[in-house]
Write an enzyme that holds these catalytic residues in place. Structure first.
Site, PDB file in Angstrom:
ATOM      1  NE  ARG A 320     116.714  68.885  84.601  1.00 41.79           N
ATOM      2  CZ  ARG A 320     117.522  68.249  83.798  1.00 41.79           C
ATOM      3  NH1 ARG A 320     117.184  68.055  82.534  1.00 41.79           N
ATOM      4  NH2 ARG A 320     118.660  67.780  84.231  1.00 41.79           N
ATOM      5  CB  CYS A 349     112.202  90.172  78.745  1.00 40.58           C
ATOM      6  SG  CYS A 349     110.545  90.454  78.144  1.00 40.58           S
TER       7      CYS A 349
HETATM    8  N1  LLP Z   1     117.921  62.643  97.890  1.00 43.28           N
HETATM    9  C1  LLP Z   1     118.494  63.837  98.126  1.00 43.28           C
HETATM   10  C2  LLP Z   1     119.020  64.120  99.465  1.00 43.28           C
HETATM   11  C3  LLP Z   1     118.591  64.784  97.081  1.00 43.28           C
HETATM   12  O1  LLP Z   1     119.168  65.950  97.326  1.00 43.28           O
HETATM   13  C4  LLP Z   1     118.065  64.483  95.795  1.00 43.28           C
HETATM   14  C5  LLP Z   1     118.140  65.452  94.703  1.00 43.28           C
HETATM   15  C6  LLP Z   1     117.479  63.221  95.612  1.00 43.28           C
HETATM   16  C7  LLP Z   1     117.418  62.317  96.677  1.00 43.28           C
HETATM   17  C8  LLP Z   1     116.905  62.797  94.303  1.00 43.28           C
HETATM   18  O2  LLP Z   1     117.849  62.800  93.289  1.00 43.28           O
HETATM   19  P1  LLP Z   1     117.454  62.200  91.851  1.00 43.28           P
HETATM   20  O3  LLP Z   1     117.125  60.744  92.057  1.00 43.28           O
HETATM   21  O4  LLP Z   1     116.272  62.942  91.356  1.00 43.28           O
HETATM   22  O5  LLP Z   1     118.651  62.431  91.039  1.00 43.28           O
HETATM   23  N2  LLP Z   1     117.316  70.196  89.638  1.00 43.28           N
HETATM   24  C9  LLP Z   1     118.367  69.312  89.170  1.00 43.28           C
HETATM   25  C10 LLP Z   1     118.500  68.094  90.053  1.00 43.28           C
HETATM   26  C11 LLP Z   1     118.764  68.435  91.505  1.00 43.28           C
HETATM   27  C12 LLP Z   1     118.780  67.234  92.415  1.00 43.28           C
HETATM   28  C13 LLP Z   1     118.757  67.661  93.835  1.00 43.28           C
HETATM   29  N3  LLP Z   1     118.722  66.590  94.784  1.00 43.28           N
HETATM   30  C14 LLP Z   1     118.098  68.937  87.719  1.00 43.28           C
HETATM   31  O6  LLP Z   1     117.124  69.421  87.153  1.00 43.28           O
HETATM   32  O7  LLP Z   1     118.874  68.187  87.123  1.00 43.28           O
END
Ligand code: LLP
Length: 432
Positions: A320, A349
């Protein structure tokens, strides 16, 4: 309740960082570093808080697996009565293996393959969130072959304005790849109603991640509700669910996460109005604050006027910071009297391999441990083997007990899928 008052499972006790009743120093000693440590109490606290917030309407919380897929974490949520939201055949497999029943599972995602859709139908899950007319037609054909009716929810792009901390985690704005564009939803819903093997059971949206404002949820929910009423007027009356996605933000630093009381006040009335059952798909909110990554300082370095702390974890363990410029608090396992401004970097690296830049930190020395906070969501789940690094262990703490829930990867795991003696296929003539 504002989220400012949320309790954390992590605290300094007698000078050393602890998770619930267990010292992180002891876990590091027993299990080694780097290691992800999860607090079961924090996961339960967040799940129950959201569940209570939504209590005024019939609802179900479907935890989004992609934030963290570890079976040990999933079991905590299953025991609380959570459902899950999956986005691949692999996540469906993990959810079933963790003991979720098919009717606890919804399956979303913009690019589901025919195989994945077939697996979802064969498992008999609660809902498939479809994202295009073409996908709906494919689901209809696959359901027809199986002699079943597929339970479909339509993912709508509500086209609302958003304020996520990074462009990559915005999803529900006009022109994004996700969902059916708002002005095409009624048409696609009519198509579904006309097909024999799909039943339109829900409307769905997910607007983005790490959201701090309530307004986009209110606007998006009202837009879904208005489609629901429009469909009703056209005689499409099969809907049972209104899924407003995930995205609730958490505190990493000084940001003000959404106030859940206000969320309930502003969002739930539009849901109640429809009489539909509410679904939320939180990932980060449930697990984000529930883990720390413990890493050991390997070296201190000074170069070009900069002061570096080289740790045994970096972008391979926690992507992140380098991928999104995300901020994670870093605390020393034991405090030191002096401070320094340092870049905390990993062993990979790449110059982009860092956990923090220009961070004021205790003047830690080689051998000291650091505790990287709030890494429960999209931490281990986005870890990689780049530089042939073994992924770290995961440990779950529950009160005064801890257990390894994911073993540290070993060198043999890195080469397990390689074919030592490849079997060559000779192709006759030129393969055009
Ligand atoms: N539902 C759908 C359709 C989603 O695409 C996502 C997350 C969630 C629920 C859950 O979202 P949350 O409640 O966790 O915000 N890797 C990124 C975050 C990517 C989120 C992708 N979709 C990060 O590390 O900030």
């Amino acid at each position: 309740m504002g989220q400012g008052l949320l309790k954390s499972g992590f605290a300094r006790v007698d000078g050393v960082m602890c998770c619930e009743g267990v010292s992180l120093e002891q876990i590091a000693r027993d299990v080694g570093t780097p290691v992800y440590v999860y607090s079961a109490a924090t996961i339960r606290d967040r799940y129950e808080l959201l569940d209570r917030t939504l209590a005024p309407v019939p609802h179900r919380v479907h935890y989004t697996l992609k934030a963290n897929t570890s079976r040990g974490v999933l079991r905590v949520l299953r025991d609380l009565g959570a459902g899950v939201d999956v986005v691949s055949g692999g996540e469906l497999h993990r959810a079933l293996r963790a003991g979720f029943a098919p009717h606890d599972i919804i399956f979303g995602g913009v690019g589901k393959t025919e195989r994945e859709l077939a697996e979802a139908l064969d498992a008999g899950i609660l809902l498939i969130n479809a994202e295009s007319e073409r996908e709906v037609t494919l689901i209809d054909a696959l359901a027809g072959e199986r002699g079943v009716t597929a339970p479909v929810s339509l993912r709508v792009n509500p086209e609302v304005m958003l304020d996520t901390p990074h462009e990559y985690i915005k999803t529900g704005g006009r022109g994004h790849k996700f969902g059916v564009p708002y002005d095409q939803v009624v048409h696609v819903a009519e198509r579904i109603a006309a097909l024999a093997h799909v039943k339109l059971l829900g409307l769905d949206m997910h607007i983005g991640s790490q959201l701090s404002r309530i307004d986009p949820y209110r606007e998006g929910t009202e837009r879904l509700a208005s489609i629901f009423h429009e469909l009703g007027a056209k005689g499409i009356d099969t809907l049972e669910y209104l899924d407003i996605g995930g995205g609730l933000g958490v505190r990493y630093d000084t940001e003000q996460p959404p106030d859940l009381e206000r969320f309930a006040e502003l969002v739930l009335p539009a849901v109640r109005d429809t009489g539909l059952r509410l679904i939320m798909e939180p990932g980060r909110f449930v697990v984000g604050n529930a883990a720390a990554l413990v890493t050991r300082v390997l070296y201190r370095k000074h170069s070009g006027g900069k002061d570096y702390v080289v740790a045994d974890a970096g972008m391979t363990e926690l992507l992140r910071p380098s991928h999104y410029g995300a901020y994670h608090r870093i605390l020393p396992m034991r405090e030191r009297p002096d401070h320094a401004t340092v870049d905390v970097v990993g062993p990979v690296c790449e110059s982009g391999d860092f956990l923090a830049l220009d961070r004021e930190l205790d003047d830690v020395q080689p051998g000291d441990e650091l505790v990287v906070c709030d890494v429960g969501a999209y931490g281990y789940a986005m870890a990689s083997n780049y530089n042939s690094r073994c992924r770290p262990a995961e440990v779950l703490v529950d009160g005064d007990r801890y257990a390894v829930i994911t073993a540290r990867e070993q060198y043999e795991d890195l080469t397990r899928l390689e074919i030592a003696q490849p079997e060559w296929t000779t192709v006759e003539g030129r393969n055009r």
